[in-house]
Design a protein around this motif. Structure first.
Motif, PDB file in Angstrom:
ATOM      1  N   UNK A  97      45.205  18.026 -37.575  1.00  0.00           N
ATOM      2  CA  UNK A  97      45.512  19.252 -36.829  1.00  0.00           C
ATOM      3  C   UNK A  97      44.321  19.850 -36.099  1.00  0.00           C
ATOM      4  N   UNK A  98      43.122  19.332 -36.345  1.00  0.00           N
ATOM      5  CA  UNK A  98      41.923  19.861 -35.708  1.00  0.00           C
ATOM      6  C   UNK A  98      41.017  20.540 -36.708  1.00  0.00           C
ATOM      7  N   UNK A  99      39.761  20.125 -36.759  1.00  0.00           N
ATOM      8  CA  UNK A  99      38.837  20.647 -37.774  1.00  0.00           C
ATOM      9  C   UNK A  99      38.616  22.141 -37.664  1.00  0.00           C
ATOM     10  N   UNK A 100      38.795  22.706 -36.470  1.00  0.00           N
ATOM     11  CA  UNK A 100      38.574  24.142 -36.300  1.00  0.00           C
ATOM     12  C   UNK A 100      39.859  24.958 -36.488  1.00  0.00           C
ATOM     13  N   UNK A 101      40.949  24.282 -36.798  1.00  0.00           N
ATOM     14  CA  UNK A 101      42.228  24.960 -37.003  1.00  0.00           C
ATOM     15  C   UNK A 101      42.174  25.774 -38.300  1.00  0.00           C
TER      16      UNK A 101
ATOM     17  N   UNK B 191      44.452  27.004 -39.975  1.00  0.00           N
ATOM     18  CA  UNK B 191      45.586  26.680 -40.841  1.00  0.00           C
ATOM     19  C   UNK B 191      45.654  25.189 -41.170  1.00  0.00           C
ATOM     20  N   UNK B 192      44.501  24.517 -41.119  1.00  0.00           N
ATOM     21  CA  UNK B 192      44.486  23.069 -41.248  1.00  0.00           C
ATOM     22  C   UNK B 192      45.081  22.591 -42.570  1.00  0.00           C
ATOM     23  N   UNK B 193      44.866  23.328 -43.660  1.00  0.00           N
ATOM     24  CA  UNK B 193      45.373  22.894 -44.967  1.00  0.00           C
ATOM     25  C   UNK B 193      46.896  22.790 -44.960  1.00  0.00           C
ATOM     26  N   UNK B 194      47.558  23.843 -44.537  1.00  0.00           N
ATOM     27  CA  UNK B 194      49.018  23.849 -44.541  1.00  0.00           C
ATOM     28  C   UNK B 194      49.596  22.967 -43.444  1.00  0.00           C
ATOM     29  N   UNK B 195      48.970  22.992 -42.263  1.00  0.00           N
ATOM     30  CA  UNK B 195      49.506  22.210 -41.149  1.00  0.00           C
ATOM     31  C   UNK B 195      49.357  20.711 -41.396  1.00  0.00           C
ATOM     32  N   UNK B 196      48.271  20.310 -42.062  1.00  0.00           N
ATOM     33  CA  UNK B 196      48.143  18.879 -42.351  1.00  0.00           C
ATOM     34  C   UNK B 196      49.275  18.416 -43.254  1.00  0.00           C
ATOM     35  N   UNK B 197      49.514  19.141 -44.329  1.00  0.00           N
ATOM     36  CA  UNK B 197      50.557  18.734 -45.262  1.00  0.00           C
ATOM     37  C   UNK B 197      51.932  18.716 -44.594  1.00  0.00           C
TER      38      UNK B 197
ATOM     39  N   UNK C   8      48.384   5.253 -43.154  1.00  0.00           N
ATOM     40  CA  UNK C   8      47.902   6.617 -42.967  1.00  0.00           C
ATOM     41  C   UNK C   8      46.380   6.633 -43.077  1.00  0.00           C
ATOM     42  N   UNK C   9      45.718   7.230 -42.102  1.00  0.00           N
ATOM     43  CA  UNK C   9      44.264   7.400 -42.149  1.00  0.00           C
ATOM     44  C   UNK C   9      43.977   8.733 -42.817  1.00  0.00           C
ATOM     45  N   UNK C  10      43.362   8.689 -43.980  1.00  0.00           N
ATOM     46  CA  UNK C  10      43.077   9.896 -44.735  1.00  0.00           C
ATOM     47  C   UNK C  10      41.616  10.272 -44.658  1.00  0.00           C
ATOM     48  N   UNK C  11      41.066  10.719 -45.785  1.00  0.00           N
ATOM     49  CA  UNK C  11      39.668  11.129 -45.824  1.00  0.00           C
ATOM     50  C   UNK C  11      38.959  10.589 -47.045  1.00  0.00           C
ATOM     51  N   UNK C  12      37.645  10.618 -47.012  1.00  0.00           N
ATOM     52  CA  UNK C  12      36.852  10.100 -48.131  1.00  0.00           C
ATOM     53  C   UNK C  12      37.040  10.932 -49.394  1.00  0.00           C
ATOM     54  N   UNK C  13      37.446  12.184 -49.241  1.00  0.00           N
ATOM     55  CA  UNK C  13      37.624  13.051 -50.407  1.00  0.00           C
ATOM     56  C   UNK C  13      38.669  12.563 -51.381  1.00  0.00           C
ATOM     57  N   UNK C  14      39.560  11.691 -50.932  1.00  0.00           N
ATOM     58  CA  UNK C  14      40.610  11.158 -51.800  1.00  0.00           C
ATOM     59  C   UNK C  14      40.105  10.016 -52.672  1.00  0.00           C
ATOM     60  N   UNK C  15      38.942   9.460 -52.346  1.00  0.00           N
ATOM     61  CA  UNK C  15      38.350   8.419 -53.184  1.00  0.00           C
ATOM     62  C   UNK C  15      37.878   9.011 -54.507  1.00  0.00           C
TER      63      UNK C  15
ATOM     64  N   UNK D  83      39.194  22.610 -47.115  1.00  0.00           N
ATOM     65  CA  UNK D  83      40.611  22.863 -46.854  1.00  0.00           C
ATOM     66  C   UNK D  83      41.356  21.630 -46.343  1.00  0.00           C
ATOM     67  N   UNK D  84      40.723  20.903 -45.415  1.00  0.00           N
ATOM     68  CA  UNK D  84      41.368  19.696 -44.874  1.00  0.00           C
ATOM     69  C   UNK D  84      41.407  18.589 -45.909  1.00  0.00           C
ATOM     70  N   UNK D  85      40.277  18.346 -46.576  1.00  0.00           N
ATOM     71  CA  UNK D  85      40.192  17.241 -47.531  1.00  0.00           C
ATOM     72  C   UNK D  85      41.119  17.439 -48.717  1.00  0.00           C
ATOM     73  N   UNK D  86      41.247  18.674 -49.178  1.00  0.00           N
ATOM     74  CA  UNK D  86      42.132  18.937 -50.308  1.00  0.00           C
ATOM     75  C   UNK D  86      43.590  18.760 -49.910  1.00  0.00           C
ATOM     76  N   UNK D  87      43.917  19.092 -48.656  1.00  0.00           N
ATOM     77  CA  UNK D  87      45.282  18.894 -48.171  1.00  0.00           C
ATOM     78  C   UNK D  87      45.624  17.417 -48.089  1.00  0.00           C
TER      79      UNK D  87
END
Length: 218
Positions: free
Chosen positions: A73-77, A79-85, A105-112, A131-135
């Motif tokens: 949704x954009x790193x500067x968004x 509402x990124x946490x809710x919008x990503x989910x 699905x391309x995710x993030x390193x935080x899920x490792x 916020x983004x990584x936790x979503x």
């Protein structure tokens, strides 16, 4: 092979788009505004679709051999946490409804994980991207990983992926693992966005990680 690429205008999505076209895949590039895509290629079709519109998105990806989602949704968004989910769930539902079976699905390193714990849950995880990584982690753990209808795969990039142009070099070399980060001799987990794209498209062709999380790094 026909591939639908969601989020094709983003930093990661654009790199994957270039790699797919270099390998002569037929690509449907999907984004809210595909005018940002300056590439012209006979194997490229562009479609403007809002990912929150499941019906429209399902129609856009219908007939594809696989869907790759690089949605962000954009790193500067704010509402990124809710919008990503919301967006990730919409994409997953649309792919199911379209009849396409394969979703990467391309995710993030935080899920490792290290020692069984997700990186995003660690005390030193950067607050600015939490916020983004936790979503992303929540979506993977609570939604995608439980899906039994799709041949899904979830790619987590290396911990370090610089956005500086001087660091963006395509080597075609990488190592793969499942749910734990890969470290080099300097103790760093890293790769360029171009080599991320190589790893993802290689997996598209090789199909080694069905119903798994996987990662790649130097």
């Amino acid at each position: 092979m026909k591939i639908s690429l969601i989020g094709a205008t983003g930093f990661v999505g654009n790199a994957i788009l270039n790699e797919l076209l270099e390998r002569n895949f037929h690509v449907t590039a999907i984004a809210r505004n595909t005018d940002k895509i300056t590439i012209e290629n006979e194997n490229l079709e562009k479609k403007n679709v809002d990912v929150f519109s499941e019906t429209e998105l399902a129609e856009a990806v219908k007939g594809s051999d696989a869907v790759i989602s690089a949605y962000n949704p954009g790193w500067t968004n704010p509402n990124i946490h809710d919008e990503y989910q919301k967006g990730a769930a919409s994409i997953q539902n649309a792919v199911e409804n379209s009849g396409v079976k394969r979703l990467i699905v391309i995710g993030g390193a935080g899920t490792l994980k290290i020692d069984g714990n997700h990186l995003v849950d660690g005390p030193n995880f950067p607050k600015e991207i939490y916020p983004a990584a936790s979503a992303v982690k929540k979506y993977f753990v609570e939604n995608l990983s439980k899906n039994e209808n799709l041949d899904w795969e979830f790619f987590s990039p290396a911990i370090e992926m610089s956005m500086f142009s001087e660091d963006q070099v395509k080597t075609g070399k990488y190592r793969v693992a499942t749910d734990s980060p890969i470290f080099d001799e300097e103790g760093r987990s890293r790769h360029s966005v171009q080599d991320l794209a190589v790893a993802v498209v290689d997996e598209l062709e090789n199909k080694k990680f069905k119903h798994q999380i996987f990662t790649a790094a130097y």
